[in-house]
Scaffold this motif. Structure first.
Motif, PDB file in Angstrom:
ATOM      1  N   LEU A  92      46.109  -5.945 -15.061  1.00  0.00           N
ATOM      2  CA  LEU A  92      45.340  -6.421 -16.208  1.00  0.00           C
ATOM      3  C   LEU A  92      45.878  -8.038 -16.384  1.00  0.00           C
ATOM      4  O   LEU A  92      45.071  -8.750 -16.695  1.00  0.00           O
ATOM      5  CB  LEU A  92      45.239  -5.574 -17.139  1.00  0.00           C
ATOM      6  CG  LEU A  92      44.691  -4.263 -17.607  1.00  0.00           C
ATOM      7  CD1 LEU A  92      44.657  -3.764 -18.738  1.00  0.00           C
ATOM      8  CD2 LEU A  92      43.066  -4.779 -16.890  1.00  0.00           C
ATOM      9  N   VAL A  96      42.402  -9.968 -15.207  1.00  0.00           N
ATOM     10  CA  VAL A  96      41.772 -10.446 -15.982  1.00  0.00           C
ATOM     11  C   VAL A  96      41.357 -12.162 -16.173  1.00  0.00           C
ATOM     12  O   VAL A  96      40.424 -12.739 -16.042  1.00  0.00           O
ATOM     13  CB  VAL A  96      41.966  -9.825 -17.530  1.00  0.00           C
ATOM     14  CG1 VAL A  96      41.089 -10.493 -18.613  1.00  0.00           C
ATOM     15  CG2 VAL A  96      41.772  -8.275 -17.495  1.00  0.00           C
ATOM     16  N   LEU A 164      35.954  -7.534 -12.181  1.00  0.00           N
ATOM     17  CA  LEU A 164      35.764  -8.201 -13.365  1.00  0.00           C
ATOM     18  C   LEU A 164      35.121  -9.416 -13.477  1.00  0.00           C
ATOM     19  O   LEU A 164      34.619 -10.040 -14.384  1.00  0.00           O
ATOM     20  CB  LEU A 164      36.924  -8.463 -14.372  1.00  0.00           C
ATOM     21  CG  LEU A 164      38.001  -7.155 -14.707  1.00  0.00           C
ATOM     22  CD1 LEU A 164      39.408  -7.631 -14.930  1.00  0.00           C
ATOM     23  CD2 LEU A 164      37.281  -6.539 -15.813  1.00  0.00           C
ATOM     24  N   ILE A 195      36.986 -10.984 -24.016  1.00  0.00           N
ATOM     25  CA  ILE A 195      37.658  -9.911 -23.803  1.00  0.00           C
ATOM     26  C   ILE A 195      36.832  -8.447 -24.556  1.00  0.00           C
ATOM     27  O   ILE A 195      36.572  -7.558 -23.975  1.00  0.00           O
ATOM     28  CB  ILE A 195      38.934  -9.677 -24.365  1.00  0.00           C
ATOM     29  CG1 ILE A 195      39.864 -10.822 -23.394  1.00  0.00           C
ATOM     30  CG2 ILE A 195      39.607  -8.442 -24.287  1.00  0.00           C
ATOM     31  CD1 ILE A 195      39.918 -10.198 -21.962  1.00  0.00           C
ATOM     32  N   ILE A 202      36.984  -3.797 -18.253  1.00  0.00           N
ATOM     33  CA  ILE A 202      38.346  -3.419 -18.481  1.00  0.00           C
ATOM     34  C   ILE A 202      38.802  -2.022 -18.261  1.00  0.00           C
ATOM     35  O   ILE A 202      39.753  -1.842 -17.616  1.00  0.00           O
ATOM     36  CB  ILE A 202      38.875  -4.119 -19.763  1.00  0.00           C
ATOM     37  CG1 ILE A 202      38.811  -5.633 -19.554  1.00  0.00           C
ATOM     38  CG2 ILE A 202      40.427  -3.822 -19.715  1.00  0.00           C
ATOM     39  CD1 ILE A 202      39.082  -6.589 -20.756  1.00  0.00           C
TER      40      ILE A 202
END
Length: 263
Positions: A92, A96, A164, A195, A202
């Motif tokens: 992550l 991300v 993502l 987010i 996620i």
């Protein structure tokens, strides 16, 4: 007309519930099979005349005793949980921001770069475990959980970045522009707007990454040799399959316990 519409609505509802029920049964059946096999007696398992879907003999705990008393299953479970959590965090932290940057790059080269990153995920592990074992040896991580924690992100990050990237592209730029007009910086907009909107993506990455750690076999077998450092995906088949003897009850018990948190 109203009766026709009502009938169609009822029919649509019935079909909808039927489809959901069918998929629910199909997805739940492996767990039912693991559960009933866990508590079946060995003669009940091997007698072809018995019904495999019910208990033909009284349930037993012998398979659970074998799993917990004669193997290091609890240790393997903890190793898998720790390695999975570490790999999820690392993935992550890199995937991300990388996916967001690629999604907001101008021109076609951002998308092409994202595809190029994804292609690295498609390289078979059978081609990489030998050179990666050399890297692990140079880092001094042989026979350590950190060996797989370092290696696994090499293929979880590319796939997660590509995945993502699609979620971030679906977010209209106008929302971010409006947030920055209201006084937020680009980083604050990313944290407070992008987010939260992308939570589903996620979570998909979290599930994919953790599942991969629990079921990966080649790297864990290559890099880790001692029983105390192994994961569930390696320890269970090695110590519960002895030659041509398969401890099916204990195998199913291990699979059930390892899969329930993910499910």
């Amino acid at each position: 007309m109203r009766i026709g519409r009502h009938a169609r609505a009822v029919l649509g509802r019935v079909v909808h519930v039927g489809v959901l029920a069918t998929f629910s049964v199909l997805l739940a059946f492996p767990f039912y099979w693991m559960l009933i096999t866990t508590f079946k007696r060995t003669p009940d398992l091997y007698d072809l005349k018995n019904n495999p879907f019910i208990f033909n003999q009284p349930p037993t705990l012998e398979h659970l005793r074998l799993l917990f008393n004669e193997t290091l299953f609890l240790r393997w479970f903890w190793n898998t949980t720790f390695a999975g959590a570490a790999v999820v965090v690392i993935t992550l932290l890199f995937a991300v921001p990388a996916a967001y940057a690629l999604a907001r790059l101008t021109g076609d080269w951002g998308e092409k770069l994202g595809i190029a990153i994804f292609l690295t995920y498609l390289v078979p592990s059978t081609l990489l475990f030998i050179p990666l074992s050399r890297v692990v040896a140079l880092l001094g991580l042989q026979d350590s959980l950190w060996s797989i924690i370092v290696v696994y992100p090499s293929f979880t990050i590319p796939f997660s970045t590509w995945l993502l990237q699609g979620f971030f592209k679906a977010i209209p730029r106008e929302l971010e522009d409006a947030a920055m007009v209201d006084g937020l910086t680009r980083f604050q907009t990313f944290l407070k707007l992008v987010i939260p909107i992308s939570v589903s993506g996620i979570l998909t990455v979290v599930i994919f990454t953790f599942t991969l750690v629990t079921q990966e076999f080649v790297y864990a077998l290559t890099f880790i040799s001692s029983a105390s450092n192994q994961t569930v995906g390696v320890g269970v088949p090695i110590y519960l399959v002895r030659g041509d003897v398969y401890y099916w009850g204990s195998l199913m018990a291990a699979c059930l316990i390892a899969r329930l948190p993910i499910a």
